[in-house]
Design an enzyme around this catalytic site. Sequence first.
Site, short mmCIF file in Angstrom:
data_model
loop_
_atom_site.label_atom_id
_atom_site.label_comp_id
_atom_site.label_asym_id
_atom_site.label_seq_id
_atom_site.Cartn_x
_atom_site.Cartn_y
_atom_site.Cartn_z
N THR A 194 -19.70 18.15 -4.36
CA THR A 194 -19.03 16.85 -4.43
C THR A 194 -18.91 16.31 -3.01
OG1 THR A 194 -16.89 17.86 -4.21
CG2 THR A 194 -17.67 17.52 -6.45
N GLU A 339 -19.37 16.97 -11.35
CA GLU A 339 -18.90 18.10 -12.16
C GLU A 339 -19.40 18.03 -13.60
OE1 GLU A 339 -17.23 16.25 -10.07
OE2 GLU A 339 -15.73 17.38 -8.95
N LYS A 447 0.63 1.65 -7.29
CA LYS A 447 1.89 1.88 -8.02
C LYS A 447 2.92 0.85 -7.55
CE LYS A 447 0.79 6.69 -8.62
NZ LYS A 447 -0.14 7.07 -7.54
N TRP A 452 1.70 0.85 -13.04
CA TRP A 452 0.40 1.00 -12.41
C TRP A 452 -0.40 -0.30 -12.49
CZ3 TRP A 452 -2.03 6.29 -14.29
CH2 TRP A 452 -1.24 7.33 -13.77
P1 ADP Z 1 -17.67 11.90 -5.77
O1 ADP Z 1 -16.62 12.33 -6.73
O2 ADP Z 1 -17.92 12.92 -4.77
O3 ADP Z 1 -17.51 10.51 -5.27
P2 ADP Z 1 -19.32 11.57 -8.02
O4 ADP Z 1 -20.59 10.87 -7.99
O5 ADP Z 1 -19.23 12.83 -8.76
O6 ADP Z 1 -19.02 11.83 -6.55
O7 ADP Z 1 -18.20 10.57 -8.47
C1 ADP Z 1 -17.60 10.59 -9.74
C2 ADP Z 1 -16.58 9.51 -9.84
O8 ADP Z 1 -17.18 8.23 -9.67
C3 ADP Z 1 -15.92 9.43 -11.18
O9 ADP Z 1 -14.89 10.37 -11.31
C4 ADP Z 1 -15.42 8.00 -11.19
O10 ADP Z 1 -14.21 7.85 -10.47
C5 ADP Z 1 -16.48 7.26 -10.43
N1 ADP Z 1 -17.40 6.61 -11.37
C6 ADP Z 1 -18.60 7.03 -11.78
N2 ADP Z 1 -19.16 6.14 -12.62
C7 ADP Z 1 -18.28 5.12 -12.76
C8 ADP Z 1 -18.25 3.91 -13.50
N3 ADP Z 1 -19.27 3.52 -14.27
N4 ADP Z 1 -17.16 3.13 -13.41
C9 ADP Z 1 -16.12 3.48 -12.63
N5 ADP Z 1 -16.08 4.61 -11.90
C10 ADP Z 1 -17.14 5.43 -11.96
#
Ligand code: ADP
Length: 550
Positions: A194, A339, A447, A452
């Site tokens: 990540t 993940e 917040k 929220w």
């Molecule tokens: P990192 O967590 O390291 O930035 P990831 O690519 O695994 O890398 O990111 C996952 C996160 O990206 C998700 O938990 C979410 O918050 C965000 N995410 C992914 N796709 C979307 C989407 N279509 N809309 C909003 N948020 C998204």
Amino acid sequence: MSAYPKSPLMGQMMEKPMLISSIIEHADRYFGTSEIVSRRVEGDIHRYNYRQCHQRSKQLANALTQLGVKLGDRVATIAWNGYRHLEAYYAVSGSGAVLHTINPRLHPEQIVYMINHAEDQYLFFDISFLPIVEGIAAHCPGVKGFVMMCGRSHMPAESKLSNLLCYEELLAAQSSDYDWPLFDENSASSLCYTSGTTGHPKGALYSHRSTVLHSYASALPDGLNVSARDTVLPVVPMFHVNAWGLPYSAPLTGGKLVFPGPFLDGKSLYELFEQERVTFSAGVPTVWLGLLNHVSQHGLRFSSFKRTVIGGSACPPAMMHTLRHSYGVEVVHAWGMTEMSPLGTSCTLLAKHMELPETEKEAVLTKQGHVLYGVEMKIVDDAGKELAWDGKTYGNLLVRGPWIISAYYKGEGGDVLHNGWFATGDVATIDADGFMQITDRSKDVIKSGGEWIGSIDLENVAMGHPAVMQAACIGVFHPKWDERPLLLVVKKQGAEVTKEELLQFFEGKVAKWWIPDDIAFIDALPLGATGKILKNKLREQFKEHQLPTV
Ligand code: ADP
């Protein structure tokens, strides 16, 4: 491995492990002449097909064996989307080793950390990353060799790297006679870390079984909908969660693959889309911004581009609208995370939506959508109580399924499961049809007075204004409400809008108390290694910001 009881009567089906090598074997046999086109780091266009890709992957597998790479060993790549990287995908995992794809945009210290943490034995890299590799090599004593992914003529005359190998020479010395080994399908196949915006990056260690299942599911019609009639251009990098699985799902279905290499600007992408008659693509919203700017500035049209998946961060409705209405490109909004291999949900319409007016269809399509079969999800409150699927109640999003991690590599971060569920760190609603919508990342939620405010909604409204190119909303300190929203805006080139006009634009579009307290116009938003806006940086930058007092 299985913790589940055995029935006294077990099924009598063949036990053939689901292995990644079977995907490239299948592509060779049934789609052997389907093309793979790459814009190379060297600058030219390279073409071959799945048959040749398979042959060369087997040559590379032989080379890995000769280098002493064994089952379970980790082999790293720092490379763009291209055919040699694809060969490494199949040769490394197919031979039983573990492919560790590294994001070159990360800080060198993080790269060093990951290489040492993963105990990578070899590092394959594209020409453009030679300076990075030379810079980190001394800090990675466990790496036995550095393989530069090019031919002899592109190798440097001299290098700081004592154990530098040439990819094409390695391959040339090997035959393509190689039988892919069979082993337990739960064996590790690839490793992605990540991005680690806080703390060290943590590894998600995929298995052959999880990868093959994810490939099946993602290719489904209401997933990415990849077929043998598609020409697929993954803009999403192969170092970012395996380019959302496209290097597996395209060969699995027989679609032609087009790789853009390092050339991800609007002009280069547009040329490749047109030259290769790309039908389907996938990438994060920031990439589409560049492409859309280019086509609109030059009055261009797409002649073959039909469908794109947008994910990684929320797709602004205005971007979706432009792609659909001005360019006839269908947008599939998708959500997932490292993940989760990464795909969790995709947003495609149900039969009952088909008769809806266009604006209502788009309201559905803006959501992150329904799960792919195999993934389960629920929303819970802070005490873990499950919340209603009414499209309004929001809570912490939990998931489970066979392509979701059960732990981070080497147990980093301890026990990550809560009664068998993985907490995504996202806050979402789910409606009665099971369509999920992310309102925020839990750490980005604003917040205000105990309630929220979802920053994504506010950003989506702002991006709907014709003068706004990009927007990000963060919470800043407020003496009465704890936090109030501050909107940061990058204007489109040559466009003008005042703070007052933009604030007025929010009237009637969100609850009155959600409307940002203030707006700051800035030149650019800070982007992370995967093209996402770094809100922690913005919060740091604007932590002293004084909101107007009214
Ligand atoms: P990192 O967590 O390291 O930035 P990831 O690519 O695994 O890398 O990111 C996952 C996160 O990206 C998700 O938990 C979410 O918050 C965000 N995410 C992914 N796709 C979307 C989407 N279509 N809309 C909003 N948020 C998204």
